[in-house]
Design an enzyme around this catalytic site. Structure first.
Site, PDB file in Angstrom:
ATOM      1  N   LYS A 203      -9.370  11.618  -2.097  1.00  0.00           N
ATOM      2  CA  LYS A 203      -8.491  11.531  -3.877  1.00  0.00           C
ATOM      3  C   LYS A 203      -8.003   9.848  -3.771  1.00  0.00           C
ATOM      4  O   LYS A 203      -8.194   8.676  -3.072  1.00  0.00           O
ATOM      5  CB  LYS A 203      -6.931  11.594  -3.646  1.00  0.00           C
ATOM      6  CG  LYS A 203      -5.499  10.868  -2.550  1.00  0.00           C
ATOM      7  CD  LYS A 203      -5.744  10.010  -2.742  1.00  0.00           C
ATOM      8  CE  LYS A 203      -4.611   9.554  -1.693  1.00  0.00           C
ATOM      9  NZ  LYS A 203      -3.956   8.073  -0.965  1.00  0.00           N
TER      10      LYS A 203
ATOM     11  N   PRO B 213     -13.442   8.971   5.195  1.00  0.00           N
ATOM     12  CA  PRO B 213     -13.284   7.950   6.082  1.00  0.00           C
ATOM     13  C   PRO B 213     -11.653   8.013   6.315  1.00  0.00           C
ATOM     14  O   PRO B 213     -10.848   7.413   5.540  1.00  0.00           O
ATOM     15  CB  PRO B 213     -13.604   6.204   5.340  1.00  0.00           C
ATOM     16  CG  PRO B 213     -14.000   6.571   4.599  1.00  0.00           C
ATOM     17  CD  PRO B 213     -14.466   7.853   3.963  1.00  0.00           C
TER      18      PRO B 213
ATOM     19  N   ALA C 132      -8.104   5.123   5.383  1.00  0.00           N
ATOM     20  CA  ALA C 132      -8.348   4.213   4.147  1.00  0.00           C
ATOM     21  C   ALA C 132      -8.535   4.474   2.721  1.00  0.00           C
ATOM     22  O   ALA C 132      -8.761   3.989   1.477  1.00  0.00           O
ATOM     23  CB  ALA C 132     -10.559   4.792   3.849  1.00  0.00           C
ATOM     24  N   GLY C 133      -7.515   4.796   2.577  1.00  0.00           N
ATOM     25  CA  GLY C 133      -6.648   4.857   1.063  1.00  0.00           C
ATOM     26  C   GLY C 133      -7.260   6.378   0.547  1.00  0.00           C
ATOM     27  O   GLY C 133      -6.485   6.493  -0.517  1.00  0.00           O
ATOM     28  N   LEU C 134      -7.395   6.990   1.539  1.00  0.00           N
ATOM     29  CA  LEU C 134      -8.526   8.067   0.023  1.00  0.00           C
ATOM     30  C   LEU C 134      -7.738   9.888   0.496  1.00  0.00           C
ATOM     31  O   LEU C 134      -8.423  10.926  -0.085  1.00  0.00           O
ATOM     32  CB  LEU C 134     -10.296   8.242   0.518  1.00  0.00           C
ATOM     33  CG  LEU C 134     -10.613   7.103   0.730  1.00  0.00           C
ATOM     34  CD1 LEU C 134     -11.963   6.687   1.008  1.00  0.00           C
ATOM     35  CD2 LEU C 134     -10.270   6.611  -1.338  1.00  0.00           C
TER      36      LEU C 134
ATOM     37  N   GLY D 201      -6.981  12.518   6.098  1.00  0.00           N
ATOM     38  CA  GLY D 201      -6.249  13.403   6.973  1.00  0.00           C
ATOM     39  C   GLY D 201      -5.370  14.375   6.199  1.00  0.00           C
ATOM     40  O   GLY D 201      -5.205  15.360   6.618  1.00  0.00           O
ATOM     41  N   SER D 202      -4.737  14.025   4.877  1.00  0.00           N
ATOM     42  CA  SER D 202      -3.976  14.839   4.239  1.00  0.00           C
ATOM     43  C   SER D 202      -4.834  16.307   3.384  1.00  0.00           C
ATOM     44  O   SER D 202      -3.695  17.299   3.823  1.00  0.00           O
ATOM     45  CB  SER D 202      -3.322  13.590   3.623  1.00  0.00           C
ATOM     46  OG  SER D 202      -2.425  12.364   4.042  1.00  0.00           O
ATOM     47  N   SER D 203      -5.382  15.543   2.628  1.00  0.00           N
ATOM     48  CA  SER D 203      -6.500  17.048   2.467  1.00  0.00           C
ATOM     49  C   SER D 203      -6.698  18.011   3.146  1.00  0.00           C
ATOM     50  O   SER D 203      -7.064  19.384   3.046  1.00  0.00           O
ATOM     51  CB  SER D 203      -7.912  16.151   1.865  1.00  0.00           C
ATOM     52  OG  SER D 203      -8.558  17.237   0.786  1.00  0.00           O
TER      53      SER D 203
ATOM     54  N   ASP E 193       0.986  12.439   1.320  1.00  0.00           N
ATOM     55  CA  ASP E 193       0.296  12.629   0.438  1.00  0.00           C
ATOM     56  C   ASP E 193       0.158  14.268   0.666  1.00  0.00           C
ATOM     57  O   ASP E 193      -1.192  14.915  -0.298  1.00  0.00           O
ATOM     58  CB  ASP E 193      -0.909  12.068   1.060  1.00  0.00           C
ATOM     59  CG  ASP E 193      -0.470  10.837   0.174  1.00  0.00           C
ATOM     60  OD1 ASP E 193       0.432  10.620  -0.301  1.00  0.00           O
ATOM     61  OD2 ASP E 193      -1.535   9.756   0.773  1.00  0.00           O
TER      62      ASP E 193
HETATM   63  O1  C5P Z   1       4.789  10.134   4.910  1.00  0.00           O
HETATM   64  P1  C5P Z   1       3.464   9.814   5.832  1.00  0.00           P
HETATM   65  O2  C5P Z   1       2.999   9.779   7.706  1.00  0.00           O
HETATM   66  O3  C5P Z   1       1.798   9.425   5.009  1.00  0.00           O
HETATM   67  O4  C5P Z   1       3.541   7.833   5.932  1.00  0.00           O
HETATM   68  C1  C5P Z   1       3.109   6.940   7.019  1.00  0.00           C
HETATM   69  C2  C5P Z   1       4.061   6.179   6.752  1.00  0.00           C
HETATM   70  O5  C5P Z   1       4.116   4.993   5.531  1.00  0.00           O
HETATM   71  C3  C5P Z   1       5.791   6.203   6.767  1.00  0.00           C
HETATM   72  O6  C5P Z   1       6.108   6.349   8.186  1.00  0.00           O
HETATM   73  C4  C5P Z   1       6.844   5.413   6.558  1.00  0.00           C
HETATM   74  O7  C5P Z   1       6.437   4.124   7.510  1.00  0.00           O
HETATM   75  C5  C5P Z   1       5.469   5.471   5.216  1.00  0.00           C
HETATM   76  N1  C5P Z   1       5.791   5.064   3.633  1.00  0.00           N
HETATM   77  C6  C5P Z   1       6.515   4.983   2.863  1.00  0.00           C
HETATM   78  N2  C5P Z   1       6.936   5.702   2.217  1.00  0.00           N
HETATM   79  C7  C5P Z   1       6.169   6.521   0.958  1.00  0.00           C
HETATM   80  C8  C5P Z   1       4.947   7.420   2.055  1.00  0.00           C
HETATM   81  C9  C5P Z   1       5.219   6.510   3.365  1.00  0.00           C
HETATM   82  O8  C5P Z   1       7.197   4.177   3.430  1.00  0.00           O
HETATM   83  N3  C5P Z   1       6.451   7.073   0.427  1.00  0.00           N
END
Ligand code: C5P
Length: 293
Positions: free
Chosen positions: A13, A100, A103-105, A108-110, A142
């Site tokens: 994404k 990758p 990478a902000g894409l 892993g979530s997908s 995500d």
């Molecule tokens: O939810 P996820 O495990 O992907 O988020 C990783 C880290 O990014 C969280 O532990 C949090 O520190 C930060 N985060 C946040 N606000 C979000 C999503 C993520 O602060 N909306």
């Protein structure tokens, strides 16, 4: 008994814009973002009923050995589905990575979302989209978006997903500048740098309009985390500058980085930007369509 197998394509994404609208009591940040799936896919292969070591009901292999650990989100997703399915089931998962990591894409979530939707089909569990999204939100912020795919306005900490019409005939030039940034670290530093931005109300929904109604690279299409991530990794700023210099107007970062992109109204236009782009040896560059699935 014959084995049932299923292969699911898990798209990456982009965040066409990303606003941090506040800080939540649970420590997460409140977001307002427009997510869009792109045609860069990991492949998740699920095989039902393949006993692993006799103890662990989930066996997992990955084309990237660095991501092959039990802490991979696909393993977490499989265990959540096993709990729903009841005892006695086993599954083998093989993950072919193309997106990758870090990478902000959303790769892993997908992948995790693909395991949720895939096992729901493979095991005929009949779980609804909403039920799958609830499990997805437990795995990561995500993940719920990828239960829907396509395009969606995403709020909350990422778990409030409102599907919107996907963009058609839109391409991106995507640059992964070869550096990983930790999402948690980007948010932590952002909070430290911009405490004044915290605790505001969610941005108005009309912010979506410049992105969908006008040309795709409107200045409103920004990423609040970009400045912080660029301070952490100079390569991100370099990649944005390089894209802009190549004609990629509105080039910006996706998610918490490090990937950057610009949009283009056709494959030809995207190829033109890509051909003018001065890349560094450590960068990966793709010309990819925005997609519904
Ligand atoms: O939810 P996820 O495990 O992907 O988020 C990783 C880290 O990014 C969280 O532990 C949090 O520190 C930060 N985060 C946040 N606000 C979000 C999503 C993520 O602060 N909306």
């Amino acid at each position: 008994m014959p084995l049932a197998t299923l292969t699911v394509n898990a798209p990456a994404k982009l965040n066409l814009y990303l606003k941090v609208t506040g800080r939540r009591p649970d420590g997460y940040h409140a977001l307002d973002s427009l997510f869009h799936a792109i045609g860069l896919y990991d492949r998740v292969e699920l095989s039902d009923g393949v006993a692993s070591d006799g103890k662990n009901p989930v066996s997992f292999t990955c084309s990237d050995p660095e991501l092959a650990g039990e802490d991979n989100l696909v393993v977490t997703a499989a265990h959540k589905m096993l709990e729903r399915a009841g005892g006695g089931r086993t599954v083998r998962i093989h993950l072919e990575k193309a997106i990758p990591a870090g990478a902000g894409l959303g790769g892993g979530s997908s992948d995790a979302a693909a395991v949720l939707t895939g096992l729901n089909r493979l095991w005929d569990l009949g779980m609804s989209t909403v039920e799958l999204c609830e499990l997805a939100a437990e795995i990561g912020s995500d993940v719920p978006f990828f239960i829907y795919g396509g395009a969606a306005k995403v709020t909350g900490r990422g778990e409030v997903v409102t599907p919107v019409e996907a963009l058609t005939d839109t391409w991106c030039v995507l640059v992964y500048p070869g550096v990983r940034v930790s999402t948690a670290e980007v948010f932590r530093r952002f909070a430290g740098e911009k405490p004044g931005k915290m605790l505001t109300q969610a941005a108005d929904a009309s912010i979506i309009t410049p992105v969908r109604g006008g040309t795709p690279n409107q200045p409103a299409a920004e990423n609040d985390l970009q400045g912080t991530a660029c301070h952490m990794e100079r390569e991100i700023a370099l990649a944005i500058s390089a894209l802009r210099a190549a004609g990629g107007e509105g080039a910006r970062m996706s998610g918490s980085g490090a990937s950057v992109f610009c949009l283009a109204p056709s494959q030809e236009a995207a190829n033109g930007i890509r051909n003018r782009l001065e890349t560094m040896p450590s960068w990966s560059v793709w010309v990819i369509p925005l997609v519904r699935h």
